[in-house]
Design a protein around this motif. Sequence first.
Motif, PDB file in Angstrom:
ATOM      1  N   SER A   2     -25.710  34.549   9.224  1.00  0.00           N
ATOM      2  CA  SER A   2     -26.165  33.981   7.950  1.00  0.00           C
ATOM      3  C   SER A   2     -27.689  34.044   7.830  1.00  0.00           C
ATOM      4  N   THR A   3     -28.156  33.832   6.604  1.00  0.00           N
ATOM      5  CA  THR A   3     -29.613  33.773   6.392  1.00  0.00           C
ATOM      6  C   THR A   3     -30.022  32.310   6.374  1.00  0.00           C
ATOM      7  N   ILE A   4     -31.051  31.987   7.157  1.00  0.00           N
ATOM      8  CA  ILE A   4     -31.453  30.575   7.247  1.00  0.00           C
ATOM      9  C   ILE A   4     -32.829  30.372   6.612  1.00  0.00           C
ATOM     10  N   VAL A   5     -33.047  29.154   6.168  1.00  0.00           N
ATOM     11  CA  VAL A   5     -34.330  28.820   5.542  1.00  0.00           C
ATOM     12  C   VAL A   5     -34.778  27.438   6.021  1.00  0.00           C
ATOM     13  N   ALA A   6     -36.080  27.286   6.209  1.00  0.00           N
ATOM     14  CA  ALA A   6     -36.628  25.961   6.554  1.00  0.00           C
ATOM     15  C   ALA A   6     -38.124  25.978   6.348  1.00  0.00           C
ATOM     16  N   ARG A  20     -39.915  29.503   5.748  1.00  0.00           N
ATOM     17  CA  ARG A  20     -39.546  30.732   6.433  1.00  0.00           C
ATOM     18  C   ARG A  20     -38.053  31.012   6.280  1.00  0.00           C
ATOM     19  N   LEU A  21     -37.709  32.279   6.108  1.00  0.00           N
ATOM     20  CA  LEU A  21     -36.290  32.674   6.048  1.00  0.00           C
ATOM     21  C   LEU A  21     -36.049  33.748   7.098  1.00  0.00           C
ATOM     22  N   SER A  22     -34.862  33.726   7.698  1.00  0.00           N
ATOM     23  CA  SER A  22     -34.502  34.776   8.646  1.00  0.00           C
ATOM     24  C   SER A  22     -33.051  35.160   8.435  1.00  0.00           C
ATOM     25  N   GLY A  23     -32.765  36.458   8.524  1.00  0.00           N
ATOM     26  CA  GLY A  23     -31.389  36.935   8.365  1.00  0.00           C
ATOM     27  C   GLY A  23     -31.334  38.092   7.382  1.00  0.00           C
ATOM     28  N   GLY A  24     -30.190  38.754   7.386  1.00  0.00           N
ATOM     29  CA  GLY A  24     -30.013  39.965   6.579  1.00  0.00           C
ATOM     30  C   GLY A  24     -30.300  39.789   5.099  1.00  0.00           C
ATOM     31  N   GLY A  25     -30.055  38.565   4.564  1.00  0.00           N
ATOM     32  CA  GLY A  25     -30.223  38.372   3.121  1.00  0.00           C
ATOM     33  C   GLY A  25     -31.606  37.897   2.724  1.00  0.00           C
ATOM     34  N   SER A  26     -32.482  37.676   3.707  1.00  0.00           N
ATOM     35  CA  SER A  26     -33.747  36.984   3.405  1.00  0.00           C
ATOM     36  C   SER A  26     -34.617  37.760   2.408  1.00  0.00           C
ATOM     37  N   HIS A  27     -34.698  39.082   2.558  1.00  0.00           N
ATOM     38  CA  HIS A  27     -35.570  39.861   1.653  1.00  0.00           C
ATOM     39  C   HIS A  27     -35.059  39.797   0.214  1.00  0.00           C
ATOM     40  N   ASP A  28     -33.730  39.953   0.042  1.00  0.00           N
ATOM     41  CA  ASP A  28     -33.168  39.938  -1.311  1.00  0.00           C
ATOM     42  C   ASP A  28     -33.328  38.570  -1.965  1.00  0.00           C
ATOM     43  N   ILE A  29     -33.080  37.529  -1.167  1.00  0.00           N
ATOM     44  CA  ILE A  29     -33.180  36.164  -1.720  1.00  0.00           C
ATOM     45  C   ILE A  29     -34.589  35.912  -2.241  1.00  0.00           C
ATOM     46  N   VAL A  30     -35.603  36.248  -1.423  1.00  0.00           N
ATOM     47  CA  VAL A  30     -36.975  35.968  -1.841  1.00  0.00           C
ATOM     48  C   VAL A  30     -37.393  36.910  -2.980  1.00  0.00           C
ATOM     49  N   SER A  31     -36.847  38.138  -2.980  1.00  0.00           N
ATOM     50  CA  SER A  31     -37.169  39.069  -4.075  1.00  0.00           C
ATOM     51  C   SER A  31     -36.735  38.479  -5.411  1.00  0.00           C
ATOM     52  N   SER A  32     -35.527  37.850  -5.449  1.00  0.00           N
ATOM     53  CA  SER A  32     -35.064  37.257  -6.704  1.00  0.00           C
ATOM     54  C   SER A  32     -35.902  36.040  -7.069  1.00  0.00           C
ATOM     55  N   LEU A  33     -36.275  35.293  -6.056  1.00  0.00           N
ATOM     56  CA  LEU A  33     -37.033  34.062  -6.289  1.00  0.00           C
ATOM     57  C   LEU A  33     -38.434  34.360  -6.834  1.00  0.00           C
ATOM     58  N   ALA A  34     -38.998  35.494  -6.409  1.00  0.00           N
ATOM     59  CA  ALA A  34     -40.387  35.785  -6.797  1.00  0.00           C
ATOM     60  C   ALA A  34     -40.505  37.062  -7.624  1.00  0.00           C
ATOM     61  N   SER A  35     -39.389  37.578  -8.071  1.00  0.00           N
ATOM     62  CA  SER A  35     -39.309  38.850  -8.800  1.00  0.00           C
ATOM     63  C   SER A  35     -40.235  39.917  -8.209  1.00  0.00           C
ATOM     64  N   CYS A  36     -39.985  40.205  -6.919  1.00  0.00           N
ATOM     65  CA  CYS A  36     -40.765  41.246  -6.220  1.00  0.00           C
ATOM     66  C   CYS A  36     -40.073  42.583  -6.420  1.00  0.00           C
ATOM     67  N   SER A  37     -40.830  43.644  -6.306  1.00  0.00           N
ATOM     68  CA  SER A  37     -40.243  44.980  -6.445  1.00  0.00           C
ATOM     69  C   SER A  37     -39.394  45.288  -5.212  1.00  0.00           C
ATOM     70  N   LYS A  38     -38.541  46.273  -5.334  1.00  0.00           N
ATOM     71  CA  LYS A  38     -37.668  46.644  -4.217  1.00  0.00           C
ATOM     72  C   LYS A  38     -38.477  47.238  -3.065  1.00  0.00           C
ATOM     73  N   GLU A  39     -39.581  47.917  -3.423  1.00  0.00           N
ATOM     74  CA  GLU A  39     -40.427  48.559  -2.409  1.00  0.00           C
ATOM     75  C   GLU A  39     -41.253  47.499  -1.680  1.00  0.00           C
ATOM     76  N   LYS A  40     -40.965  47.331  -0.406  1.00  0.00           N
ATOM     77  CA  LYS A  40     -41.766  46.348   0.343  1.00  0.00           C
ATOM     78  C   LYS A  40     -42.251  46.971   1.630  1.00  0.00           C
ATOM     79  N   LYS A  41     -43.458  46.606   2.004  1.00  0.00           N
ATOM     80  CA  LYS A  41     -43.996  47.134   3.261  1.00  0.00           C
ATOM     81  C   LYS A  41     -43.932  46.039   4.315  1.00  0.00           C
ATOM     82  N   HIS A  42     -43.637  46.426   5.569  1.00  0.00           N
ATOM     83  CA  HIS A  42     -43.585  45.474   6.671  1.00  0.00           C
ATOM     84  C   HIS A  42     -44.950  44.817   6.881  1.00  0.00           C
TER      85      HIS A  42
END
Length: 431
Positions: A2-6, A20-42
């Motif tokens: 699961s993806t965790i947040v705290a 902080r969020l960790s897990g497979g869904g973390s990038h997508d969740i925050v992308s929706s929350l902040a309307s970030c583009s799909k292209e992200k750099k590490h």
Amino acid sequence: MSTIVACSTPFGSSGIAVVRLSGGGSHDIVSSLASCSKEKKHNSPKLYTLLDSDGSAFDGAVINFLFGPNTYTGEDLVEISLHGNPVIIQKTISLCCSLGAEIASGGEFTRRAYMNNKIDVSQAEAVASLISSKSLLGAKLSYKNLSGSLLKNILFIKDKIISVVGQLEFNLDISEEDLQPNLIKNSIKELDLVIKKISSAADSFKSVNILTGGASVVIAGPTNAGKSTLFNALLEKERALVSRVAGTTRDVIEKTINIGGVPFVLKDTAGIRKTRGSVEKMGIKKSNEEILSADLVLYLGKPGSVLSSKNKNVIYVLNKQDILGEKDGYDICISALKGTNISKLKKIILKRVSSGFSDSEFIITSERQLICLEKSLGFLSVAKKSLKKSPELELVVEDLNSSLNFLDKITNKTTKDDVLDSIFSSFCVGK
Ligand code: GDP
């Protein structure tokens, strides 16, 4: 998983807080929350706007997207640095949850780091002691182990034992007369070295514990001896209630002070005296218990009196030197009221507690590690004894293997769930 947040920073108002969020869904969740583009750099933090479910903005935040496995947890991770207002933090966390995240339990980020082979158990324990350390010296020691120092030392010792086991196994089926020359002598020499190293690491635990958790110093003695006055003098400010009526200090009051970089948990006890008052009696019982468990006792009374012989680390203090003058037999004469010899007393306190400190590189930071080392040490000592007597090599090898098993438990992966639960239960949420 699961993806965790705290929230990884303490709860309350602050300039910045980190969610902080960790897990497979973390990038997508925050992308929706902040309307970030799909292209992200590490690891390229950028400023974004955090949006409520109706699309209205509620904060600007620096967001850092990190790609697993090169993250703390080994999973995809996101760090949101937002304004440290509990309302904003709470809103962000609940939006993340509505988008699929789960609230992390205490230590879950570090537990995931451990599960994903980013750290071993001893490093997880080092994280806990680094966070909770009450002194910089303690934090430095914990950081050493977090950086892998304990693992390195355990591997060094294991190598030594394994090479002895190898030599002994090679000679297992050979009669005593035909054994490799010097086999027994050399094996004992190697085991001696290993035993010495492990013993000093086990001994280091007390000082590491003091540097991270603080040494408990109990101020005890008869009522009106000046315990509360001394407590305040050591704190350098008014803290305990001081009055001329005997028995004012009824409970144990404690406060942490720092002397020479070492944390001391200073405890003021109720006067030890016979009384019929039940509240006073309870205080006395408690103060006796404190004395028994203390690292150091400052006793404001006759040298050698009252205290249990079990407690050897006692400093006998003559207080009220301003009216009583100097007297023989005490470790120090002071005036708590006038502040005479308080800094000298602090030096004695520091010396008594730090006399056993080791500067060894091989240190341990938890009770669990101590137990494993002691068990390993027990098997090594038996093996050495057997080698000295009539060497039954098979039995010696068995004991050495048992000692290796306990060394493995300090760092290895197959640690049982209940042991892991107890390690991670000491963590705060968000770590
Ligand atoms: P406790 O019962 O042991 O905690 O004693 P207190 O700290 O309450 O002190 C009892 C009384 O002794 C108070 O009136 C203090 O002001 C007084 N006292 C404490 N230390 C000294 C000292 O060094 N010199 C003098 N003259 N009086 C002191």
